[in-house]
Design a protein around this motif. Sequence first.
Motif, mmCIF file in Angstrom:
data_model
loop_
_atom_site.group_PDB
_atom_site.id
_atom_site.type_symbol
_atom_site.label_atom_id
_atom_site.label_comp_id
_atom_site.label_asym_id
_atom_site.label_seq_id
_atom_site.Cartn_x
_atom_site.Cartn_y
_atom_site.Cartn_z
ATOM 1 N N MET A 183 0.828 -1.212 0.000
ATOM 2 C CA MET A 183 0.000 0.000 0.000
ATOM 3 C C MET A 183 0.864 1.265 0.000
ATOM 4 O O MET A 183 0.377 2.367 -0.266
ATOM 5 N N ILE A 184 2.172 1.102 0.324
ATOM 6 C CA ILE A 184 3.041 2.288 0.347
ATOM 7 C C ILE A 184 4.276 2.140 -0.538
ATOM 8 O O ILE A 184 5.059 3.071 -0.680
ATOM 9 N N PHE A 185 4.441 0.978 -1.148
ATOM 10 C CA PHE A 185 5.616 0.744 -1.988
ATOM 11 C C PHE A 185 5.274 -0.302 -3.031
ATOM 12 O O PHE A 185 4.705 -1.337 -2.702
ATOM 13 N N ASN A 186 5.620 -0.012 -4.294
ATOM 14 C CA ASN A 186 5.264 -0.940 -5.366
ATOM 15 C C ASN A 186 6.286 -0.860 -6.492
ATOM 16 O O ASN A 186 6.482 0.195 -7.095
ATOM 17 N N ILE A 187 6.938 -1.983 -6.750
ATOM 18 C CA ILE A 187 7.926 -2.016 -7.836
ATOM 19 C C ILE A 187 7.175 -2.203 -9.152
ATOM 20 O O ILE A 187 6.466 -3.187 -9.334
ATOM 21 N N THR A 192 12.310 0.817 -10.742
ATOM 22 C CA THR A 192 11.313 1.900 -10.746
ATOM 23 C C THR A 192 10.193 1.516 -9.780
ATOM 24 O O THR A 192 9.687 0.391 -9.837
ATOM 25 N N ALA A 193 9.828 2.443 -8.898
ATOM 26 C CA ALA A 193 8.780 2.116 -7.924
ATOM 27 C C ALA A 193 7.882 3.320 -7.676
ATOM 28 O O ALA A 193 8.292 4.476 -7.839
ATOM 29 N N VAL A 194 6.651 3.021 -7.295
ATOM 30 C CA VAL A 194 5.710 4.055 -6.858
ATOM 31 C C VAL A 194 5.653 3.941 -5.344
ATOM 32 O O VAL A 194 5.525 2.829 -4.816
ATOM 33 N N THR A 195 5.772 5.055 -4.639
ATOM 34 C CA THR A 195 5.827 4.938 -3.187
ATOM 35 C C THR A 195 5.329 6.176 -2.454
ATOM 36 O O THR A 195 5.396 7.289 -2.978
ATOM 37 N N TYR A 196 4.810 5.932 -1.254
ATOM 38 C CA TYR A 196 4.628 7.027 -0.307
ATOM 39 C C TYR A 196 5.938 7.035 0.480
ATOM 40 O O TYR A 196 6.094 6.316 1.474
ATOM 41 N N TYR A 197 6.887 7.788 -0.037
ATOM 42 C CA TYR A 197 8.280 7.735 0.425
ATOM 43 C C TYR A 197 8.415 8.073 1.908
ATOM 44 O O TYR A 197 9.163 7.417 2.628
ATOM 45 N N GLU A 219 1.354 11.278 -2.264
ATOM 46 C CA GLU A 219 1.040 11.883 -0.960
ATOM 47 C C GLU A 219 0.431 10.821 -0.047
ATOM 48 O O GLU A 219 -0.108 9.823 -0.527
ATOM 49 N N GLU A 220 0.421 11.092 1.234
ATOM 50 C CA GLU A 220 -0.125 10.121 2.188
ATOM 51 C C GLU A 220 -1.593 9.787 1.895
ATOM 52 O O GLU A 220 -2.006 8.623 1.973
ATOM 53 N N ALA A 221 -2.382 10.797 1.516
ATOM 54 C CA ALA A 221 -3.814 10.549 1.253
ATOM 55 C C ALA A 221 -4.010 9.508 0.149
ATOM 56 O O ALA A 221 -4.991 8.755 0.147
ATOM 57 N N GLY A 222 -3.057 9.457 -0.788
ATOM 58 C CA GLY A 222 -3.145 8.518 -1.909
ATOM 59 C C GLY A 222 -3.015 7.066 -1.476
ATOM 60 O O GLY A 222 -3.473 6.159 -2.177
ATOM 61 N N VAL A 223 -2.382 6.840 -0.320
ATOM 62 C CA VAL A 223 -2.223 5.469 0.176
ATOM 63 C C VAL A 223 -3.602 4.825 0.326
ATOM 64 O O VAL A 223 -3.824 3.689 -0.086
ATOM 65 N N PHE A 224 -4.530 5.614 0.890
ATOM 66 C CA PHE A 224 -5.867 5.089 1.197
ATOM 67 C C PHE A 224 -6.781 5.060 -0.039
ATOM 68 O O PHE A 224 -7.912 4.608 0.027
ATOM 69 N N THR A 245 -4.566 9.355 -11.595
ATOM 70 C CA THR A 245 -4.167 10.127 -12.786
ATOM 71 C C THR A 245 -2.720 10.637 -12.768
ATOM 72 O O THR A 245 -2.023 10.526 -13.766
ATOM 73 N N ASP A 246 -2.270 11.191 -11.626
ATOM 74 C CA ASP A 246 -0.901 11.743 -11.578
ATOM 75 C C ASP A 246 0.144 10.657 -11.781
ATOM 76 O O ASP A 246 1.087 10.827 -12.555
ATOM 77 N N VAL A 247 -0.032 9.549 -11.059
ATOM 78 C CA VAL A 247 0.921 8.436 -11.166
ATOM 79 C C VAL A 247 0.886 7.876 -12.591
ATOM 80 O O VAL A 247 1.933 7.638 -13.203
ATOM 81 N N ASN A 248 -0.306 7.704 -13.137
ATOM 82 C CA ASN A 248 -0.420 7.145 -14.487
ATOM 83 C C ASN A 248 0.302 8.027 -15.512
ATOM 84 O O ASN A 248 0.989 7.529 -16.407
ATOM 85 N N ALA A 249 0.156 9.355 -15.342
ATOM 86 C CA ALA A 249 0.829 10.282 -16.264
ATOM 87 C C ALA A 249 2.346 10.151 -16.125
ATOM 88 O O ALA A 249 3.078 10.115 -17.133
#
Length: 283
Positions: A183-187, A192-197, A219-224, A245-249
């Motif tokens: 939920m906070i880290f994804n390879i 390359t990873a998407v994360t709530y750092y 952002e933290e709100a995106g985790v949920f 949308t932001d991550v996808n872009a």
Amino acid sequence: METSYVKSATGELKQVLLCSPTYLNLSPINKIAEDWLEKGEQIDQQKCLNEHQELISIYESNGINVEVLAPTEHLSSQVFARDFGFNIKEGYVLGRFKEEVRHAESLLYAEKLAELGVPIIATCHEGVLEGGDFWQLDEKTLAIGTLQRSDEKGIQSIREQLEPLGYTIISVNSKPEYLHLDMIFNIVGEKTAVTYYDGLPPEFQAYLDEAGYDLIKIEEAGVFKHFCNLQALGNKRIISLSANTDVNAQLRERGFTVFELHSTEILKTGGGPHCMTFPLERH
Ligand SMILES: NC(=[NH2+])NCCC[C@H](N)C(=O)O
């Protein structure tokens, strides 16, 4: 040739195991579901089934074979096929669910894997360990999150069984309210990873920085909202939520093909596309 099951987090995905959300329900075992329950929400079964069907179609249109476990009545989180354990090159590891309402899933998934001929190479005998906390970082390094669902005892139990195969397991601690590490880290692709750092512990932040990871930060709100809960298909293809949308872009800017899943209903119970997917074969 030696059979190999799941060799990495981002190789080409060939086969997955899913379970239909027929009996999916809100259960007060994670923050997202608790918040919805407090609002008096109920789950629309048909919407869940449609969203799950869309997930199956994305896999199939990418040439990925989908195995399905028949759902069992009263098992309210069984759709989250990820969580009973994890699969590596030699076979799979059977975890141990923390929440009572999920205990019965273990045997059903283990029976399914036996039927599919996937060997079991380790079993969590002590403590707790769920697949949503697992990431394979490199050929011999595994990470397991200790948020709400896995603990050091569970990690130690698996460590003792996987060390002889040459694996090192590191634990990654974070807040219980984030539930699982996925939920906070994804390879999503090679390094390359998407994360709530900010949710990651300093030593894991340092590991990622030193390893040269390209990080897409949320952002933290995106985790949920499950904005980290993507599913890599390999070869720069990824499943992400349409609302992300932001991550996808940012993924598209990096040359990824993003398959958007239009899910809102299943998400209310606390899991997204990554949680729903147990990789059976990845090259
Ligand atoms: N890998 C995950 N993040 N899984 C989410 C599981 C959600 C499920 N309702 C539970 O609380 O157990």
